[in-house]
Structure formats: C-alpha cells, structure tokens
Write a protein that holds these residues in place. Structure first.
Motif, mmCIF file in Angstrom:
data_model
loop_
_atom_site.group_PDB
_atom_site.id
_atom_site.type_symbol
_atom_site.label_atom_id
_atom_site.label_comp_id
_atom_site.label_asym_id
_atom_site.label_seq_id
_atom_site.Cartn_x
_atom_site.Cartn_y
_atom_site.Cartn_z
ATOM 1 N N ARG A 1 4.906 -10.712 7.232
ATOM 2 C CA ARG A 1 5.619 -10.439 5.982
ATOM 3 C C ARG A 1 4.970 -11.259 4.865
ATOM 4 O O ARG A 1 5.276 -12.435 4.671
ATOM 5 N N LEU B 1 5.071 -10.548 1.601
ATOM 6 C CA LEU B 1 5.669 -10.148 0.329
ATOM 7 C C LEU B 1 6.668 -11.221 -0.080
ATOM 8 O O LEU B 1 7.735 -11.346 0.529
ATOM 9 N N ALA C 1 9.682 -13.249 -1.853
ATOM 10 C CA ALA C 1 11.040 -12.754 -2.087
ATOM 11 C C ALA C 1 11.177 -12.104 -3.459
ATOM 12 O O ALA C 1 11.833 -11.061 -3.607
ATOM 13 N N ARG D 1 8.903 -10.565 -5.180
ATOM 14 C CA ARG D 1 8.218 -9.271 -5.200
ATOM 15 C C ARG D 1 8.962 -8.252 -4.339
ATOM 16 O O ARG D 1 8.967 -7.055 -4.638
ATOM 17 N N GLU D 2 9.591 -8.725 -3.275
ATOM 18 C CA GLU D 2 10.424 -7.833 -2.468
ATOM 19 C C GLU D 2 11.572 -7.284 -3.301
ATOM 20 O O GLU D 2 11.913 -6.094 -3.222
ATOM 21 N N GLN D 3 12.147 -8.137 -4.130
ATOM 22 C CA GLN D 3 13.216 -7.691 -5.025
ATOM 23 C C GLN D 3 12.676 -6.704 -6.057
ATOM 24 O O GLN D 3 13.335 -5.709 -6.383
ATOM 25 N N TYR E 1 10.316 -4.569 -5.744
ATOM 26 C CA TYR E 1 10.053 -3.257 -5.135
ATOM 27 C C TYR E 1 11.267 -2.641 -4.448
ATOM 28 O O TYR E 1 11.166 -1.527 -3.928
ATOM 29 N N ALA E 2 12.391 -3.320 -4.438
ATOM 30 C CA ALA E 2 13.532 -2.893 -3.635
ATOM 31 C C ALA E 2 13.981 -1.472 -3.960
ATOM 32 O O ALA E 2 14.215 -0.650 -3.054
ATOM 33 N N VAL F 1 11.346 1.130 -2.838
ATOM 34 C CA VAL F 1 11.338 1.301 -1.386
ATOM 35 C C VAL F 1 12.559 2.098 -0.936
ATOM 36 O O VAL F 1 12.447 3.011 -0.095
ATOM 37 N N LEU G 1 3.762 -1.511 2.005
ATOM 38 C CA LEU G 1 5.019 -2.099 1.552
ATOM 39 C C LEU G 1 6.156 -1.780 2.508
ATOM 40 O O LEU G 1 7.082 -2.565 2.679
ATOM 41 N N GLN H 1 2.928 -6.566 5.723
ATOM 42 C CA GLN H 1 3.673 -6.059 4.574
ATOM 43 C C GLN H 1 3.178 -6.822 3.354
ATOM 44 O O GLN H 1 3.358 -8.038 3.247
ATOM 45 N N GLU I 1 1.606 -6.255 -1.053
ATOM 46 C CA GLU I 1 1.288 -5.361 -2.166
ATOM 47 C C GLU I 1 -0.213 -5.370 -2.395
ATOM 48 O O GLU I 1 -0.907 -6.352 -2.127
#
Length: 327
Positions: free
Chosen positions: A56, A58, A60, A62-64, A66-67, A70, A160, A186, A188
């Motif tokens: 993982r 990505l 946190a 950047r995860e938010q 792309y949330a 996704v 992603l 995972q 970007e």
C-alpha cells in the motif's frame, strides 16, 4: 539457509525482482529489508505496508483524494459485469471473456496483446533480456502481468484499485500458477514507490487516459525507466480532433449519470489522445513516438466512414505508441 518454499514471499519477490523502493510521499529511499511486510520512511514517517499481498504505497491524504473516484469507478465496473468469482475467468483473459458481458472490448484487448507479442515484446527482450523487468502501470486485475510472468519476464503491477473483482486483489487467482507471484503496489502514477532506472519497459495498457496529467505521469515513468528502456501506450482512445474526444467525454458522463447516478468526473482524467497531444509530449519530454496500428478487422476499420456517412461523432480508434528513453 531457508529452502525456496520456506522463504517468506516478500523475500523471494525482492530477491527475484531486484526492486529498490522510495517513499511515495517525500521521495526518500526506503530501507531494504526483503522479508519485512512493511517499510518505514526515516524522513517523513510514511509506512509502506503489505496487506493481502499488496503493498500500500498510497499515503492517507492521497487515498482520501481518490476516494470518490475509486467508489464511482468500482460501482460502474461492477454494474458492467467486470470480474468473477471463478479463477478460470481471469486465466482466460485476454483471449476469452467467459462472462460474455464485455466480449467486444476483450476482442480488442486480445488483438492488441497479440500485436504486442509479435512486434513490441521482441524489442523489449532485445534490450532487457529474457528476464526484463516491466512496470505494468494501471494493471487492473493483473492479467497482463500474469501473462508476462508466465513468459519469464519480471512484471510489477501498479494500480489505484485493490478490490478482489477488478483491482489488484483479483490477481490472487494467478498465484498458484506462478513459481513467484509478481509484486503488486497500490500507488498513483505520479508518485511511484520505486527507485530510479529500474525497469526495461513501462507499459500503460488501457490506462494512460486515466491520468490527470500526461506530462507528470510520463515524467515519473521515465524516472523509473532505464536508459534505452521503452514506454508503451496501448488501448487508450485516439481521436483525430480534440472536439471529438470532448464530445465522447460529455456523452459518456451523461450516460453514466443516467445509468449509475454519477458523472464519474471527480477526478479530471485526460480521457483520450490526439496527435496534437502526442506531439506536445514529444517536445516536453524529449521523446520520439512510433505509431503501431494493430488490425481489429474490417468492420472496425469501417467505423469512421460509417459514422461520417450517418453524421455522427467520429468513433475512438486504438493504436499502440512506443518511445525509448534516450538518457
């Protein structure tokens, strides 16, 4: 010394693939501890964790970012009938779509793949050797990485999405068929967790058009590519005019809103290619594109003419573009 079967999977992967890692947040090198299932960045404290076989990379924040993208993408792909609970579905790709829900698309993917095998793979092997290291950028369920691994290459899959139907989690169906499972990350495309000059080829297989910025994405790919290595862009829609691509995007967003309740535009992807865009990338990045045109059959070739006769928007066409990193 542990036998091959006793060694941790992470140890085997990193020995075989020879990967060096860097922090996707700050770019600092990450410690080389092959058997560990995590890496901690000494500079910014980011933790690269391996969970369910997937690294993982990505952060946190950047995860938010792309949330929503996704969530929308996964919902649409599920509604389109992507994926299966059966391993046979994934093992048959790209030659057959056993679900028969997206057969036309997989026919295109198959012909692109066959052209790649005949005309492009030999060039990668000529410079990278039989065990060439290949970055599968936008790998989806991992079928392309699986095919490369079966031929003895060393693919590394990045995406992603990590779900088990259409994302990197679906690659679990390939594990028992490979002596060493290919690494999955995972991440970007503009912040890859790899050291410089690692790969003999970076392949965007039906994925580059999801990039928010072509220049930033390809610059990062070039950073990870060895001198003389190859960038391959396949199965991204191409239009002769910018206006045609813009019409396609508007039509698709309207269709998504009607069918799925979302325009799926939370992230402003580039969506398509044109000659003008490709020419600009040549100038910005110092590349020289080679255009390849696989045959998709007579009916496919006639589509632009039929659309013109009927007064419709020009349909997308698919080519393969390759370029070498000069230095």
């Amino acid at each position: 010394m542990l036998s091959t079967k006793e060694q941790p999977e992470t140890d085997l992967q990193f020995q075989f693939y020879g990967l060096t890692l860097r922090c996707p947040r700050c770019g600092a090198p990450l410690p080389a501890e092959p058997a560990m299932s995590y890496r901690a960045c000494d500079s910014c404290s980011f933790q690269l964790l391996r969970r369910d076989g997937i690294w993982r990379a990505l952060p946190a924040e950047r995860e938010q970012y792309y949330a929503q993208f996704v969530a929308d993408y996964e919902r649409i792909r599920t509604a389109e009938g992507r994926g299966s609970e059966s391993s046979s579905y994934y093992l048959a790709l790209p030659y057959r779509d056993l679900s028969e829900k997206n057969s036309l698309q997989w026919t295109i993917r198959r012909r692109t793949y066959e052209y790649f095998l005949d005309h492009i793979l030999p060039e990668i092997l000529a410079t990278g050797g039989a065990g060439a290291r290949v970055l599968d950028a936008g790998a989806g369920n991992g079928w392309f990485s699986y095919r490369l691994a079966m031929m003895g290459l060393r693919p590394v899959a990045v995406d992603l999405l990590v779900n088990q139907q259409d994302g990197l989690g679906a690659a679990r169906h390939f594990e028992e068929h490979l002596p060493t499972m290919f690494p999955r990350f995972q991440a970007e495309s503009t912040h890859l967790p790899f050291g410089p000059a690692l790969f003999d080829a970076v392949i965007f297989n039906a994925s580059l058009h999801y990039a928010e910025n072509y220049t930033a994405t390809l610059l990062e790919a070039l950073r990870c590519l060895k001198a003389g290595g190859m960038i391959v862009v396949a199965d991204s829609p191409w239009y002769s005019k910018e206006a045609s691509g813009e019409r396609m995007v508007a039509e698709r967003q309207a269709a998504f809103l009607s069918r799925y309740g979302t325009r799926s535009d939370s992230i402003r992807s580039q969506e398509f290619l044109t000659d003008e865009r490709l020419d600009d990338l040549e100038v910005q990045l110092g590349l020289r594109w080679r255009r390849h045109t696989p045959s998709y059959g007579v009916r496919w070739a006639m589509r632009p003419w039929i659309a013109r006769l009927r007064g419709r928007r020009e349909p997308a066409r698919f080519r393969i573009y390759t370029a070498r990193k000069l230095a």
